[in-house]
Scaffold this active site. Structure first.
Site, PDB file in Angstrom:
ATOM      1  N   HIS A   9       0.974  -1.140  -0.054  1.00  0.00           N
ATOM      2  CA  HIS A   9       0.032  -0.031   0.142  1.00  0.00           C
ATOM      3  C   HIS A   9       0.749   1.172  -0.013  1.00  0.00           C
ATOM      4  CE1 HIS A   9      -2.310   3.227   2.495  1.00  0.00           C
ATOM      5  NE2 HIS A   9      -3.263   2.961   1.249  1.00  0.00           N
ATOM      6  N   GLU A  41       1.912   2.053  -3.351  1.00  0.00           N
ATOM      7  CA  GLU A  41       1.202   2.308  -4.241  1.00  0.00           C
ATOM      8  C   GLU A  41       1.078   3.963  -3.963  1.00  0.00           C
ATOM      9  OE1 GLU A  41      -3.449   3.531  -3.325  1.00  0.00           O
ATOM     10  OE2 GLU A  41      -3.117   1.627  -2.778  1.00  0.00           O
ATOM     11  N   HIS A  42       1.297   4.473  -2.968  1.00  0.00           N
ATOM     12  CA  HIS A  42       1.073   5.899  -2.646  1.00  0.00           C
ATOM     13  C   HIS A  42       2.410   6.675  -3.199  1.00  0.00           C
ATOM     14  CE1 HIS A  42      -1.693   7.204   0.711  1.00  0.00           C
ATOM     15  NE2 HIS A  42      -1.918   5.809   0.269  1.00  0.00           N
ATOM     16  N   GLU A  52      -3.187   7.932   7.525  1.00  0.00           N
ATOM     17  CA  GLU A  52      -4.235   7.152   7.066  1.00  0.00           C
ATOM     18  C   GLU A  52      -4.650   5.847   7.861  1.00  0.00           C
ATOM     19  OE1 GLU A  52      -5.495   4.831   2.722  1.00  0.00           O
ATOM     20  OE2 GLU A  52      -3.739   5.991   3.079  1.00  0.00           O
TER      21      GLU A  52
END
Length: 474
Positions: free
Chosen positions: A83, A86-87, A163
């Site tokens: 993840h 991905e950022h 997040e």
């Protein structure tokens, strides 16, 4: 390959409108659904698969690139790196400055985003047809030319940590769902949080991200899916121009730990002042299209439709309408996975009903399904609803790209996607009943209770259901 029932929101939120003529076709008995999206496919010399779903209703396209890697493929001790990367894919290349990727897409009238699950990571852009060349060039650029340094990586690490706080730590339903998955999968990495465990996220480094990127982000580990106003004769030269020149990467295998035999049900109870109304959920280990007992997958999709999908389902009619002991009840099941799946049941009691009483009532419903099965009438109505969902999905620009990309990313084939309606049509009462007996095995389950605090003020309002989230969105 269940074609999801889509509502009026985007890919991240899912959009679709009904197509009346196709619905009428779907209602004709014994019709063969030989195709759902009628995709065209090709493979570039470097191993990248190209899939096209033509849709000429408007001069727009969706481009999606799916990488066959997710959080379940992460090395031990670096949870969240899939993840995180991905950022970081939005942090620039030699030709595009950090943060400019989405700005360029927006300036050209489009929108973009990305998502991570246990089994795959995806990136997409929705844009005018004549801008596909531009976004394809940019997507291919970051497949091979990502530039990372501590200057951009470490601030972004703070972003994903925040997040996690906002999406998980501040959401009691998400926290409980995370704990339940960790209990359901005793060894398999599906028990790992997609966003990552906080103590490991805090240590993620630039080198961790680059190592993961260099290993998994290669054209032979990726699928290009384009849907919209373009033909394969137009698409393939463009794909070859931008993606086809990227060198093939190493041949990769997913080394997943096998889940051991489970011998006892588990229970997770969580009290939280943010919860105003108690709720319960239960996950059962279930087969996917790839796992042992894969033949049960489609019958279980039909079972979920019968007992727990919407206000006409068996559980809703019994527990909400007839007995009046629940305000909400349902089931969920998605067999599109590399390894195992889970079959979920959830419920929210009325204010004057104890959670233990609702759980017993749900157990009684499950016991009735196991003992007496479903009826032929229930079967036919459920099958028709599922077949209708396949028809509706054809009218969406992004539905075909999403369903095909997700399925191919976990190792399924185009034929398996396209034949899904035929396999639904062929399901029998006996298959559903046998699948129900196998999946409702308490020894392979975890039950979660989410409750207000035993003492002290309640700051939350309403129920917070456990979340079995399959995606982390950029």
């Amino acid at each position: 390959m269940r074609i999801p029932r889509l509502s009026v929101i985007s890919m991240r939120e899912r959009t679709v409108a009904s197509l009346l003529a196709m619905v009428m076709v779907a209602l004709i008995p014994n019709i063969s659904f030989a195709a759902v999206f009628s995709p065209q496919t090709a493979t570039l010399d470097n191993g990248m698969q190209v899939v096209l779903v033509e849709n000429h209703r408007a001069p727009v396209v969706t481009q999606m690139v799916w990488y066959k890697v997710g959080s379940a493929d992460e090395p031990a001790g670096v949870s969240g790196i899939a993840h995180f990367l991905e950022h970081l894919m939005f942090k620039g290349t030699r030709d595009i400055a950090p943060g400019d990727f989405s700005k360029i897409v927006a300036r050209n009238g489009g929108n973009d985003n990305a998502f991570t699950t246990w089994d795959y990571t995806g990136y997409f852009q929705n844009i005018a047809r004549d801008r596909l060349d531009l976004v394809m060039k940019m997507e291919a650029d970051r497949m091979t030319n990502l530039q990372l340094s501590d200057d951009v990586v470490l601030p972004e690490r703070d972003v994903i940590i925040e997040e996690r706080r906002s999406r998980i730590e501040n959401n009691p339903g998400a926290l409980l769902g995370e704990q339940m998955r960790a209990s359901l999968y005793m060894a398999h990495p599906y028990g790992r949080s997609i966003i990552g465990w906080m103590h490991e996220m805090e240590q993620l480094s630039t080198e961790d991200a680059l190592d993961f990127y260099r290993k998994w982000y290669a054209p032979n580990n990726a699928i290009l899916v384009v849907a919209g106003d373009i033909t394969m004769d137009e698409l393939l030269p463009m794909a070859q121009k931008y993606y086809g020149v990227i060198p093939r990467g190493d041949v990769l295998t997913r080394n997943r730990v096998k889940e051991p035999v489970q011998h006892a049900p588990r229970k997770v109870t969580m009290h939280d002042p943010r919860v105003g109304q108690a709720s319960m959920s239960r996950y059962y280990l279930a087969p996917s299209y790839h796992s042992e007992n894969a033949a049960d997958a489609v019958p279980l999709e039909v079972l979920s439709e019968i007992i727990g999908s919407g206000t006409t389902s068996r559980f809703f009619k019994s527990l909400v309408v007839d007995q009046g002991i629940a305000t909400s009840v349902g089931t969920f099941y998605d067999p599109v996975a590399v390894d195992l799946a889970s079959f979920g049941v959830y419920g929210v009691p009325r204010d004057d009903v104890q959670l233990a009483d609702l759980e017993k009532a749900i157990d009684d419903q499950i016991a009735d399904v196991v003992a007496n099965g479903v009826t032929e009438d229930e079967l036919e109505r459920a099958k028709q609803k599922l077949l209708d969902s396949a028809v509706f999905a054809r009218d969406s620009l992004s539905a075909g790209a999403r369903v095909l990309g997700k399925s191919l990313a976990v190792g399924l084939t185009v034929d398996q996607v396209e034949s899904w309606p035929d396999r639904v049509s062929a399901v029998t009462v006996e298959q559903v009943n046998e699948a129900a007996k196998r999946v409702f095995n308490d020894k392979k389950s975890v039950t979660g209770w989410l409750m207000p605090p035993k003492d002290g003020p309640v700051t939350g309002r309403g129920p917070a259901l456990p979340i079995d989230s399959g995606a982390g969105v950029h």
